[in-house]
Every structure is written in structure tokens, then in C-alpha cells.
Scaffold this motif. Structure first.
Motif, PDB file in Angstrom:
ATOM      1  N   CYS A 278       0.841  -1.168   0.003  1.00 45.91           N
ATOM      2  CA  CYS A 278       0.027   0.040  -0.087  1.00 45.91           C
ATOM      3  C   CYS A 278       0.879   1.285  -0.148  1.00 45.91           C
ATOM      4  O   CYS A 278       0.252   2.327  -0.350  1.00 45.91           O
ATOM      5  CB  CYS A 278      -0.836  -0.085   1.322  1.00 45.91           C
ATOM      6  SG  CYS A 278      -0.368  -0.085   2.776  1.00 45.91           S
ATOM      7  N   ASN A 461      -5.295  -1.257  -2.553  1.00 40.63           N
ATOM      8  CA  ASN A 461      -4.800  -0.727  -1.031  1.00 40.63           C
ATOM      9  C   ASN A 461      -4.016   0.576  -1.359  1.00 40.63           C
ATOM     10  O   ASN A 461      -3.623   1.152  -0.186  1.00 40.63           O
ATOM     11  CB  ASN A 461      -3.691  -1.851  -0.690  1.00 40.63           C
ATOM     12  CG  ASN A 461      -4.038  -3.318  -0.648  1.00 40.63           C
ATOM     13  OD1 ASN A 461      -3.789  -4.099  -1.332  1.00 40.63           O
ATOM     14  ND2 ASN A 461      -4.824  -3.334   0.528  1.00 40.63           N
ATOM     15  N   PRO A 463      -4.435   4.757  -2.520  1.00 37.72           N
ATOM     16  CA  PRO A 463      -5.426   5.578  -3.029  1.00 37.72           C
ATOM     17  C   PRO A 463      -4.864   6.143  -4.034  1.00 37.72           C
ATOM     18  O   PRO A 463      -3.626   6.045  -4.537  1.00 37.72           O
ATOM     19  CB  PRO A 463      -5.515   6.574  -1.825  1.00 37.72           C
ATOM     20  CG  PRO A 463      -4.773   5.948  -0.736  1.00 37.72           C
ATOM     21  CD  PRO A 463      -3.862   4.883  -1.181  1.00 37.72           C
ATOM     22  N   TYR A 466      -1.600   8.611  -4.839  1.00 37.96           N
ATOM     23  CA  TYR A 466      -0.880   8.555  -3.655  1.00 37.96           C
ATOM     24  C   TYR A 466       0.618   8.744  -3.851  1.00 37.96           C
ATOM     25  O   TYR A 466       1.346   9.431  -3.348  1.00 37.96           O
ATOM     26  CB  TYR A 466      -1.259   7.361  -2.895  1.00 37.96           C
ATOM     27  CG  TYR A 466      -0.344   6.948  -1.564  1.00 37.96           C
ATOM     28  CD1 TYR A 466      -1.014   7.876  -0.201  1.00 37.96           C
ATOM     29  CD2 TYR A 466       0.542   6.309  -1.727  1.00 37.96           C
ATOM     30  CE1 TYR A 466      -0.178   7.390   0.761  1.00 37.96           C
ATOM     31  CE2 TYR A 466       1.352   6.071  -0.246  1.00 37.96           C
ATOM     32  CZ  TYR A 466       1.042   6.699   0.780  1.00 37.96           C
ATOM     33  OH  TYR A 466       1.463   6.455   1.904  1.00 37.96           O
ATOM     34  N   GLN A 524     -12.265   7.446   4.732  1.00 31.62           N
ATOM     35  CA  GLN A 524     -11.446   6.481   4.016  1.00 31.62           C
ATOM     36  C   GLN A 524     -12.136   5.052   4.139  1.00 31.62           C
ATOM     37  O   GLN A 524     -12.333   4.630   5.008  1.00 31.62           O
ATOM     38  CB  GLN A 524     -10.030   6.756   4.298  1.00 31.62           C
ATOM     39  CG  GLN A 524      -9.539   8.013   3.868  1.00 31.62           C
ATOM     40  CD  GLN A 524      -8.826   8.767   4.970  1.00 31.62           C
ATOM     41  OE1 GLN A 524      -8.727   8.031   6.439  1.00 31.62           O
ATOM     42  NE2 GLN A 524      -8.519  10.068   5.083  1.00 31.62           N
ATOM     43  N   HIS A 528      -7.360   1.997   2.744  1.00 33.60           N
ATOM     44  CA  HIS A 528      -6.724   3.097   2.348  1.00 33.60           C
ATOM     45  C   HIS A 528      -6.251   3.741   3.730  1.00 33.60           C
ATOM     46  O   HIS A 528      -5.033   4.691   3.681  1.00 33.60           O
ATOM     47  CB  HIS A 528      -7.518   4.201   1.760  1.00 33.60           C
ATOM     48  CG  HIS A 528      -7.521   3.525   0.331  1.00 33.60           C
ATOM     49  ND1 HIS A 528      -8.692   4.530  -0.705  1.00 33.60           N
ATOM     50  CD2 HIS A 528      -7.075   2.549  -0.435  1.00 33.60           C
ATOM     51  CE1 HIS A 528      -8.362   3.575  -1.712  1.00 33.60           C
ATOM     52  NE2 HIS A 528      -7.824   2.682  -1.568  1.00 33.60           N
TER      53      HIS A 528
END
Length: 753
Positions: A278, A461, A463, A466, A524, A528
Motif C-alpha cells: 500500500c 490498497n 489511494p 498517492y 476513507q 486506505h
């Protein structure tokens, strides 16, 4: 036409058939015939017949008429865009629209901008040249690489040129001229910048390589028949490097590949994607799990060395567990004979074969191997392997957004996203020990744009947007490290205060511009939450990175500051540092409640330790009870994390340092065991059976106000301070600040932390 000059319509020129046979149309029409949309006749005599009959002045406009633009070929469009991006950066021109281009042109034509560019460049002249000519002249005069003696001679020659009259400078400029990009064959990547090797991989060739020049010289004499003009023709004797017996990696492996049971492999991969992937993108889910199922079916018979190295590294990270606990206490663990250290050893054994493959899968393999080694406290080895990943990326042209024409759009996006993952990891691995990064941001080395999430989603995983936010923060952090630490360390340890304020303003601007859905108050999805919390921790960690020397100085030597303005400045920056630590503690509380803390990477416990040291100094400086409570919360949080990897090494060290400070009394062994048992449960993202909430520190601190993030601006006026005031990082009397930092923080000599 009759003798009095009136036109007789009964007698038109050309009515005679003999005249029609002798009529010769001109290649260009006069203005009168253009208006009639007819060709001129008899224009070779100086006046066409129509103008002669009417007694008009026959004029021909020799200036070429501009034709309207209707359509353009794809090759011409791509070349135009490539040429445009040489002069306009991605930040200045985010969208190639007509309005955007017109805005840039109007900005370039603005006299105010011209004045700013001239003031910023001391070698530019106010002649009647264009801005491009001025920039080229300044670069030619002020940026030429020379030896030290040659540099002095160059500066004197520049001064002599500046003293000459404008007419002399303009004549010299006109005589010397500028070599345009389309005139320099080695600077045109679209005309040859990749070479095919014997492994079937396309390797990038830089502009300063003789291979590019030799190819350009060859193409200037002979036309190429290659379908992709970016690919350089190979040697007549064949592709390089020559194949060796050791390079035949797949056939000799056979059934000797160890793989865990399918259930355990999926479990390890699940931990990795939830807690690590993530933050650092390497695979799309469909790509990874499809390849994993194929490998489990054929027992790795067809798997490449890079893929197996990546798998073993992921298994090493996912199988990490405390010494007294089987991996995640599942029945499936009984069929797995390997532990994290065993998987890491299997991955390291494949390093020679991975180096020979040297493709994008090798970049992933070395990146994941560095993550696995760093998770198990092998920091130097992780730094070295990540440097190898960066160099393979250089050889593939990942930093220049270069790919063969046959690559699909999805493959290009994967390469871009992989490059920025390695870029981020490179900085985070290097900053632990203060080593130089393998990727430098100077001289426009990196040309790759951010990955487009319209073509490929980053996964469930991570966003949207990001990775771009993390990359922009890393770039700011690099500039801060260079201007506030590297340059002052080389200049006698004197840090201009203005650099600190500019760094804090840059960080604040970045924080204010992040999208609203990344806010901590926004709702969220559960998958996330960890990524968003880590993003905020990265920001506050960067603020602490800039301000902590001032806090340490005001605590250790408060009487050394004599000037009132300087004392107020140091106090304001110290306040900013303490506020950053308080905000970090608030994020830790939320992560404990959401069960998103992880011991599989260093970053979580590193931020906790960083905040704890600031809180220790805050208690010594202010003596507030709330800071002691925050310190207790941090200590209980790190105790409640899974005790393996860095967390196992850092937790006892942090506790010892807190007790050495005298702020808190040491706990007995029974109290420590009770704290760990009553702390938050292990972070098992896949097991939902245990639904009890974590309660570590739940009653110690109230939740921070939502508007506390906005109350972090500096209330000090820099105009009160002299522009040349500096922060002395290497004091003459007593120990220097660098020595105090080494004694008062978790330095490399103590923890490798």
C-alpha cells in the motif's frame, strides 16, 4: 478597350481561338486576379492581360501566403510535443491544450517575467535578443565546465564581455549563434537512444555516449530500414553481451525450487499487500496472483530468477513473526519448513542470476529484496541492492520514459509506476544513514512523468494520486537535506535561517495542496487508512527533520543566545518542532485504534522513536504533563507492536533512553508483561474473529481538535532577522551541534536506525 479607355464587353481578350492557343497561364497570380480567383495570362511581360485591359496596376505579392492548418500526422505531432517539452516543464504545462500553450506564451511575453529572468541571471544582457537567445548566451558564458584555473579565466572573460558596449555584445552573439536541438544529433532521443542486447532487452544509451553519435553519423549517410527509429542498429557480428553457460537459468532449476503450501503463500502475500504494498507499488493484483498461481502449479519450473527472487522476498516479509510464535498461529503453518530468514537466504542466492537478466522484473526483485533485508535490519545490504535496482532502471531508460514502440500502454504505465517506487525507496533507504541517493534530481536527469491512473489503477490498497504526492514530498525533502544539511556541513557548519523558513514554507505549501480525500478528517476505505496515515507521518517527520536542531540547541544551551530577535526565532522554530511531534502522536493513536501499525518495515517504529525524542526534549524544556502522557503512550504503542524485525530491536532501546532521561520511572518485569498483554492486539488484517478494540493509551490523551492542523504556521517575522544571520551548526566553544545530535538521537552508531 476603345481609345478613350472604356471597356468594351464585345471585345474580350482571348476570344480569338489563336489567342487561346497562345495563352500561357502564370505560376503566380497578381492581386487583382487573386480576387477574381483566376490565373494571370501574360504576366511574363510585366502586366497581365486583365490588368492591361482595365488599366489597373498589376501587383504580385512575392511573400508566401500562410495556409490554414487543418490536420497533422502522428509523427509530426509527437515530434512537436517533444520539442515543446524541451522548453516548457511538466509543472508549467500540465495539459497540452490550446489555452495552456497560449497561457505559457503570454507568460513568456510578459515584460515582468523577462525582468525576473534577467535579474535572476547576472550574465544576461538587455539587448534586443529573444529570451531563448539570452538563456543560451548565459548558459554558454556561465555554465561551461572548466578546471579551477580555467574557471577564473572564464569569469574574467565574462566580466570583460559585460563591460563592452551593447553593439559589440550583439555582434558577438550574432556571430557565435546557438546550436538548436534539432541540429544536434546526439540530443534527439527519437532518432536513436536504445540498443537491443542478447537477452532481448532494450537498453537506454545516454546522450554523451559515443554509441549515439556513431549511430547518428551512420544514419546521416544511409537511410535506416528499422521500424522503430529509437532503436540503434546492432553490430554486424551480433548482439552483446555474449551468452554464457551460467546465463541459462531456467533449464537447470527443474524441481529444485522450494515453495510453501498454497495457503501459506497466499497468507504471506496478503500480509505484504496489506502492510507494505500500500506504500510501495510493485505489482498489480491480477498480474501478481496470476503469476503466483502458475508458479505454484508447475512448482517454479518455468519461473525466472527475478520472479523467484521477488517471491522469496515477499515470503520473507510476510512470514516474519516473533521467535516464540509460529507465523500468525495458523494450522497452515505446519506445512511450511521455512522461516523469514530462510526465505531471505533463498532470495539472496538468486542475486547473480537476477543481475544477468537485468530487466524490469530484476528491478522489482532487487527492490523487494532491499525491503526484505531492511525489514530484518540489514540496512547496508538493502542500500546496496536498491542501488543495483536503480542502475538497472537506468539501463532500461525508466528514468527517461523510454520504451520500444511495441510496448503497450499498460506496460509503459507499469514501468513508470515502478520507477517512482524505486525513486521513493532510494531516498528512504539512503536517508537512514545520510548516504547519497542513487537518483539525483539535478540537470534534468529524470524525465519520466507520473503514472497515469486512467490507464492502470494502482490497486485496492493504494489511494489514487498517492504515489505522486509521495514523490513530490520526497523531492522537497531532498532539497531540504541539500540546502539545510549538506551545503552547510561543507561550508563550515553555518546554516542561513532563511533556508529554514523557506523549507518550512515549501512543506506547508505541499500540505495545503493535497486533495481533500487525503485529509485525516475525511472518511476513507479501511484498506486506505494505513497509506493515508503514513502520508501524514511523512509530512510531520519532514517538519521535525528541519526544526529539531533548533529545539536541541534551545534545550541544551539556552543561555548561549544573546540577541532577542534570534532567541524569538529559535523559540518559534522549536515550537513548530514540538507541534509536529504532537501531531505525530495523534496519528499513532488513530493507527492503534484502526490497527494499521506494522512491524514489517522500519518507518512505523522509526516515527514513534523520532517523536519520543522530541517529547523528551519538550518535557525538559516546558515541563508539561501532557508531553509525559504522550511519551507514555508512545512507549506503550511500541511495546504493543509485534516484536520482530526493527520493532524488536528498537522497543528496548527506546525504553532505556526514556528511563535514562529521568522523566519516567522504569517498570518491573511484571508490569511490562501486563502492559504488553493489555495493549492492542496483534495486527492481523486477515483474521476478523477477534473483534476487540485496541485500548493502548485510550484514556491517556483526548482526541486532538480537528482544526489543530491549521494552527501550525510560524508567528515569527523574518524581517526582524538579518538576511545573513546563520545558525551555527559547529560551535567553537563546547561540543558542536552535530556531536550533540549524535549523542541525543538514535544514530547509526547506536542502532543503525
Amino acid at each position: 478597350m476603345d481609345p478613350i479607355g472604356t471597356f468594351n464587353p464585345q471585345k474580350r481578350p482571348g476570344d480569338n481561338p489563336a489567342d487561346q492557343q497562345r495563352r500561357k497561364r502564370a505560376r503566380q497570380s497578381c492581386e487583382t486576379c487573386k480576387a477574381r480567383k483566376t490565373k494571370c495570362v501574360g504576366l511574363e511581360n510585366g502586366t497581365c492581360q486583365y490588368c492591361t485591359q482595365l488599366g489597373l496596376l498589376c501587383q504580385v505579392n512575392l511573400k508566401a501566403r500562410k495556409r490554414p492548418f487543418y490536420r497533422i500526422s502522428e509523427a509530426a505531432y509527437e515530434s512537436s510535443i517533444a520539442l515543446l517539452r524541451r522548453f516548457v516543464s511538466e509543472e508549467e504545462l500540465p495539459e497540452l491544450t490550446v489555452e495552456g500553450i497560449q497561457g505559457v506564451l503570454s507568460k513568456l511575453d510578459d515584460p515582468a517575467n523577462d525582468k525576473e529572468r534577467i535579474d535572476a541571471n547576472p550574465h544576461s544582457h538587455s539587448h534586443s535578443q529573444s529570451p531563448t537567445e539570452l538563456s543560451a548566451a548565459a548558459a554558454a558564458l556561465g555554465s561551461s565546465p572548466r578546471s579551477q584555473a580555467g574557471a577564473n579565466e572564464g569569469r574574467s572573460s565574462v566580466a570583460a564581455i559585460e563591460e563592452q558596449p551593447e553593439s559589440v555584445g550583439a555582434e558577438a552573439e550574432a556571430e557565435e549563434g546557438v546550436m538548436e536541438p534539432d541540429e544536434h544529433p546526439a540530443l534527439q532521443e527519437e532518432r536513436g537512444c536504445m540498443v537491443l542486447d542478447s537477452l532481448g532487452k532494450y537498453r537506454y544509451v545516454g546522450a554523451d555516449s559515443s554509441i549515439r553519435w556513431n549511430h547518428a553519423a551512420r544514419m546521416a549517410q544511409h537511410a535506416t530500414s528499422n521500424t522503430d527509429p529509437k532503436v540503434i542498429a546492432p553490430l554486424k557480428t551480433g548482439l552483446l553481451p555474449p551468452r554464457t553457460p551460467e546465463s541459462l537459468t531456467g533449464s537447470a532449476r527443474g524441481a529444485g525450487v522450494y515453495l510453501p503450501p498454497a495457503a501459506m503463500a497466499m497468507r504471506y502475500a496478503g500480509f505484504f499487500f496489506q502492510e507494505v504494498h500500500c506504500l510501495y507499488w510493485f505489482y498489480s493484483l491480477e498480474q501478481f496472483y496470476g503469476a503466483l498461481e502458475e508458479t505454484l502449479e508447475d512448482h517454479g519450473a518455468k519461473a525466472s530468477a527475478s520472479w523467484l527472487c521477488s517471491l522469496y522476498s515477499i515470503f520473507a516479509i510476510g512470514s516474519m513473526a516473533p521467535d516464540n510464535q509460529i507465523a500468525r498461529a495458523g494450522k497452515d503453518a505446519e506445512g511450511d519448513d521455512k522461516r523469514a530468514a530462510d526465505y531471505l537466504a533463498l532470495a539472496k542466492d538468486l542475486v547473480p542470476e537476477v543481475s544477468e537478466e537485468a530487466d524490469t522484473e530484476s528491478v522489482k526483485a532487487f527492490g523487494l529484496l532491499s525491503l526484505g533485508m531492511h525489514a530484518m535490519c540489514y540496512s547496508v545490504g538493502a542500500y546496496l541492492h536498491l542501488g543495483t535496482a536503480v542502475r538497472i532502471g537506468f539501463s532500461l531508460g525508466l528514468h527517461r520514459n523510454i520504451s520500444p514502440r511495441k510496448s503497450s500502454s499498460v506496460e509503459r504505465e507499469r514501468a513508470r509506476r515502478l520507477w517512482w517506487t524505486i525513486y521513493t525507496l532510494d531516498h528512504e533507504m539512503a536517508i537512514r544513514f545520510g548516504y547519497p541517493c542513487a537518483v539525483g534530481d539535478e540537470s534534468g536527469l529524470v524525465k519520466t512523468p507520473p503514472a497515469s491512473e486512467q490507464v492502470m489503477d494502482p490497486g485496492p490498497n493504494m489511494p489514487l494520486g498517492y504515489q505522486s504526492l509521495c514523490v513530490s514530498l520526497v523531492r522537497i525533502r531532498k532539497k531540504i537535506g541539500q540546502s539545510c544539511f549538506v551545503v552547510p556541513a561543507q561550508a563550515g557548519g553555518r546554516l542561513p535561517i532563511r533556508q529554514v523558513f523557506e523549507s518550512l514554507n515549501a512543506l506547508r505549501t505541499w500540505f495545503d495542496e493535497i486533495p481533500q480525500y487525503f485529509s485525516r478528517e475525511a472518511s476513507q476505505p479501511p484498506q486506505h487508512r494505513r497509506a493515508v496515515s503514513i502520508l501524514h507521518l511523512r509530512y510531520w517527520s519532514s517538519v521535525i527533520f528541519v526544526t529539531r536542531p533548533f529545539l536541541l540547541y534551545t534545550v541544551s544551551r539556552p543561555a548561549a543566545i544573546k540577541e532577542p530577535a534570534k532567541a524569538r526565532c529559535y523559540e518559534e522554530i522549536s515550537r513548530k518542532c514540538i507541534e509536529a511531534a504532537e501531531q505525530s502522536v495523534d496519528i499513532f493513536k488513530r493507527m492503534v485504534k484502526e490497527q494499521t501499525l506494522s512491524s514489517r518495515i522500519l518507518f512505523d517504529c522509526h516515527c514513534i522513536g523520532e517523536a519520543m525524542w522530541i517529547l523528551i526534549l519538550a518535557v525538559q524544556k516546558l515541563g508539561l504533563e501532557k508531553h509525559r502522557q504522550m511519551l507514555q503512550l508512545c512507549l506503550e504503542t511500541v511495546r504493543g507492536m509485534e516484536q520482530f524485525g526493527w520493532c524488536e530491536k528498537v522497543a528496548p532501546e527506546l525504553e532505556a533512553r526514556v528511563h535514562e532521561s529521568g522523566i519516567m520511572q522504569p517498570q518491573s518485569r511484571r508490569e511490562m508483561q501486563h502492559t504488553q498483554q493489555s495493549g492492542h492486539r496483534s495486527l492481523d488484517f486477515h483474521s476478523q474473529a477477534n473483534g476487540a478494540e485496541a485500548n493502548a493509551g485510550g484514556g491517556i490523551l483526548p482526541e486532538s481538535r480537528a482544526d489543530s492542523l491549521e494552527d501550525t504556521t510560524l508567528n515569527f517575522d523574518i524581517s526582524e532577522f538579518g538576511l545573513l544571520e546563520t545558525f551555527d551548526m559547529d560551535m567553537d566553544n563546547g561540543s558542536g551541534l552535530m556531536d550533540m545530535l549524535a549523542d541525543a538521537t538514535l544514530s547509526a552508531s547506536q542502532l543503525g536506525f
